[in-house]
Design a protein around this motif. Structure first.
Motif, PDB file in Angstrom:
ATOM      1  N   ALA A   1      13.176  18.709  -7.418  1.00  0.00           N
ATOM      2  CA  ALA A   1      12.245  19.737  -7.883  1.00  0.00           C
ATOM      3  C   ALA A   1      11.315  19.200  -8.963  1.00  0.00           C
ATOM      4  N   SER A   2      11.845  18.330  -9.841  1.00  0.00           N
ATOM      5  CA  SER A   2      11.015  17.797 -10.920  1.00  0.00           C
ATOM      6  C   SER A   2       9.889  16.929 -10.374  1.00  0.00           C
ATOM      7  N   VAL A   3      10.177  16.183  -9.310  1.00  0.00           N
ATOM      8  CA  VAL A   3       9.137  15.352  -8.690  1.00  0.00           C
ATOM      9  C   VAL A   3       8.084  16.233  -8.022  1.00  0.00           C
ATOM     10  N   ILE A   4       8.530  17.285  -7.358  1.00  0.00           N
ATOM     11  CA  ILE A   4       7.584  18.212  -6.715  1.00  0.00           C
ATOM     12  C   ILE A   4       6.638  18.806  -7.749  1.00  0.00           C
TER      13      ILE A   4
ATOM     14  N   PRO B   1       6.952   6.835  -4.582  1.00  0.00           N
ATOM     15  CA  PRO B   1       5.589   6.384  -4.885  1.00  0.00           C
ATOM     16  C   PRO B   1       4.556   6.914  -3.895  1.00  0.00           C
ATOM     17  N   TYR B   2       4.967   7.101  -2.638  1.00  0.00           N
ATOM     18  CA  TYR B   2       4.054   7.639  -1.623  1.00  0.00           C
ATOM     19  C   TYR B   2       3.592   9.040  -2.003  1.00  0.00           C
ATOM     20  N   ALA B   3       4.525   9.885  -2.389  1.00  0.00           N
ATOM     21  CA  ALA B   3       4.176  11.259  -2.768  1.00  0.00           C
ATOM     22  C   ALA B   3       3.277  11.277  -4.000  1.00  0.00           C
ATOM     23  N   ASN B   4       3.573  10.423  -4.967  1.00  0.00           N
ATOM     24  CA  ASN B   4       2.768  10.384  -6.186  1.00  0.00           C
ATOM     25  C   ASN B   4       1.365   9.825  -5.945  1.00  0.00           C
ATOM     26  N   ALA B   5       1.221   8.976  -4.953  1.00  0.00           N
ATOM     27  CA  ALA B   5      -0.091   8.378  -4.668  1.00  0.00           C
ATOM     28  C   ALA B   5      -0.955   9.267  -3.783  1.00  0.00           C
ATOM     29  N   THR B   6      -0.322  10.018  -2.876  1.00  0.00           N
ATOM     30  CA  THR B   6      -1.085  10.791  -1.895  1.00  0.00           C
ATOM     31  C   THR B   6      -1.034  12.300  -2.118  1.00  0.00           C
ATOM     32  N   GLY B   7      -0.049  12.763  -2.836  1.00  0.00           N
ATOM     33  CA  GLY B   7       0.119  14.205  -2.995  1.00  0.00           C
ATOM     34  C   GLY B   7       0.827  14.836  -1.808  1.00  0.00           C
ATOM     35  N   ASP B   8       1.200  14.038  -0.810  1.00  0.00           N
ATOM     36  CA  ASP B   8       1.878  14.542   0.382  1.00  0.00           C
ATOM     37  C   ASP B   8       3.371  14.679   0.094  1.00  0.00           C
ATOM     38  N   LEU B   9       3.834  15.914   0.002  1.00  0.00           N
ATOM     39  CA  LEU B   9       5.228  16.191  -0.317  1.00  0.00           C
ATOM     40  C   LEU B   9       6.028  16.719   0.873  1.00  0.00           C
TER      41      LEU B   9
ATOM     42  N   ASP C   1       0.855  -1.186   0.000  1.00  0.00           N
ATOM     43  CA  ASP C   1       0.000   0.000   0.000  1.00  0.00           C
ATOM     44  C   ASP C   1       0.889   1.233   0.000  1.00  0.00           C
ATOM     45  N   VAL C   2       1.023   1.850  -1.173  1.00  0.00           N
ATOM     46  CA  VAL C   2       1.924   2.998  -1.283  1.00  0.00           C
ATOM     47  C   VAL C   2       1.348   4.259  -0.664  1.00  0.00           C
ATOM     48  N   THR C   3       0.103   4.207  -0.180  1.00  0.00           N
ATOM     49  CA  THR C   3      -0.458   5.381   0.493  1.00  0.00           C
ATOM     50  C   THR C   3      -0.049   5.426   1.964  1.00  0.00           C
ATOM     51  N   VAL C   4       0.681   4.393   2.411  1.00  0.00           N
ATOM     52  CA  VAL C   4       1.206   4.380   3.781  1.00  0.00           C
ATOM     53  C   VAL C   4       2.623   4.946   3.742  1.00  0.00           C
ATOM     54  N   LYS C   5       2.858   5.963   4.556  1.00  0.00           N
ATOM     55  CA  LYS C   5       4.162   6.632   4.547  1.00  0.00           C
ATOM     56  C   LYS C   5       5.270   5.666   4.968  1.00  0.00           C
ATOM     57  N   PRO C   6       6.386   5.653   4.257  1.00  0.00           N
ATOM     58  CA  PRO C   6       7.514   4.792   4.642  1.00  0.00           C
ATOM     59  C   PRO C   6       8.024   5.139   6.039  1.00  0.00           C
ATOM     60  N   THR C   7       8.612   4.153   6.689  1.00  0.00           N
ATOM     61  CA  THR C   7       9.145   4.367   8.040  1.00  0.00           C
ATOM     62  C   THR C   7      10.348   5.309   8.000  1.00  0.00           C
TER      63      THR C   7
ATOM     64  N   GLU D   1       2.580  18.109  -7.825  1.00  0.00           N
ATOM     65  CA  GLU D   1       1.676  19.251  -7.658  1.00  0.00           C
ATOM     66  C   GLU D   1       0.780  19.437  -8.881  1.00  0.00           C
ATOM     67  N   THR D   2       1.300  19.167 -10.063  1.00  0.00           N
ATOM     68  CA  THR D   2       0.504  19.275 -11.283  1.00  0.00           C
ATOM     69  C   THR D   2      -0.612  18.242 -11.291  1.00  0.00           C
ATOM     70  N   LYS D   3      -0.308  17.032 -10.867  1.00  0.00           N
ATOM     71  CA  LYS D   3      -1.333  15.983 -10.825  1.00  0.00           C
ATOM     72  C   LYS D   3      -2.402  16.304  -9.781  1.00  0.00           C
ATOM     73  N   VAL D   4      -1.982  16.777  -8.637  1.00  0.00           N
ATOM     74  CA  VAL D   4      -2.936  17.120  -7.588  1.00  0.00           C
ATOM     75  C   VAL D   4      -3.898  18.202  -8.078  1.00  0.00           C
ATOM     76  N   ALA D   5      -3.359  19.189  -8.769  1.00  0.00           N
ATOM     77  CA  ALA D   5      -4.179  20.280  -9.297  1.00  0.00           C
ATOM     78  C   ALA D   5      -5.191  19.772 -10.318  1.00  0.00           C
ATOM     79  N   ALA D   6      -4.842  18.686 -11.013  1.00  0.00           N
ATOM     80  CA  ALA D   6      -5.727  18.125 -12.028  1.00  0.00           C
ATOM     81  C   ALA D   6      -6.649  17.053 -11.451  1.00  0.00           C
ATOM     82  N   GLY D   7      -6.575  16.830 -10.143  1.00  0.00           N
ATOM     83  CA  GLY D   7      -7.423  15.816  -9.510  1.00  0.00           C
ATOM     84  C   GLY D   7      -6.947  14.406  -9.785  1.00  0.00           C
ATOM     85  N   GLN D   8      -5.666  14.265 -10.048  1.00  0.00           N
ATOM     86  CA  GLN D   8      -5.121  12.940 -10.361  1.00  0.00           C
ATOM     87  C   GLN D   8      -4.241  12.416  -9.236  1.00  0.00           C
TER      88      GLN D   8
END
Length: 206
Positions: free
Chosen positions: A113-116, A90-98, A58-64, A120-127
């Motif tokens: 920076a490229s990952v950020i 993968p956690y950031a991409n799945a949850t938007g939590d950066l 479950d990639v929505t669970v933050k890594p330890t 952020e672009t995906k979050v803004a698009a509801g993805q």
């Protein structure tokens, strides 16, 4: 998921005996019946157990969070932090939590920076992304300048993933698993760790 690269039940076997024949001497005499042989045993192989399925990560669970973040700088600490940073991908991409990603990113880190920007672009698009879990196979650190600069080499595999829209429809899919080698540069500024750069390269499987 944006990729890290830039760029049987057993069959039943039964042995049946051959038909028994009565043999009579050619010169006459009382016919003699051949004694029947003992029927062959029935052999039933044990069913082959089905492979155990591995539960999806479950990639929505933050890594330890590694203890190295709160310890004096060292080569081993650099390796642990570099591996953790890759697990945050993968956690950031799945949850938007950066939050943790940004906390570790140096202002001059292009990969960071490229990952950020991507997240952020995906979050803004509801993805958001689904899948793409990262498994670290090895991580090793090197002290470049004692107490300040370190490098790390991380080898990992990344599962298949997909970017989904707000309705759950697939926007783009990414095949997997893929194998990557990542060279990481880290710095200790006296109070905290910062990732100065990361260079992921996809490794071709033989």
């Amino acid at each position: 998921m944006s990729r890290l690269t830039r760029s049987r039940g057993g069959a039943r076997l039964v042995m049946l005996p051959a038909a028994l024949l009565l043999l009579t001497a050619c010169t006459g005499g009382t016919p003699t019946a051949t004694e029947p042989s003992t029927p062959a045993a029935v052999v039933t192989p044990s069913p082959t157990p089905s492979p155990t399925e591995t539960a999806a990560v479950d990639v929505t669970v933050k890594p330890t969070r590694p203890a190295a973040l709160d310890q004096p700088p060292s080569a081993d600490g650099a390796a642990a932090i570099a591996a953790y940073f890759m697990e945050l991908f993968p956690y950031a991409n799945a949850t938007g939590d950066l939050a943790d990603w940004k906390a570790l990113s140096h202002a001059e880190c292009i990969f960071c920076a490229s990952v950020i920007t991507t997240v952020e672009t995906k979050v803004a698009a509801g993805q958001h992304d689904q899948g793409g879990a990262v498994s670290i196979t090895s991580a090793a650190g090197t002290e470049v300048n004692p107490g300040s600069f370190y490098s790390a080499k991380v080898d990992l595999t990344q599962d298949a993933s997909a970017t989904l829209d707000a309705s759950g429809a697939v926007v783009k899919s990414f095949p997997g698993p893929k194998t990557f080698h990542v060279d990481v540069a880290l710095a200790w500024d006296g109070t905290a760790w910062r990732l100065r750069e990361a260079t992921p390269v996809e490794v071709s499987n033989p």
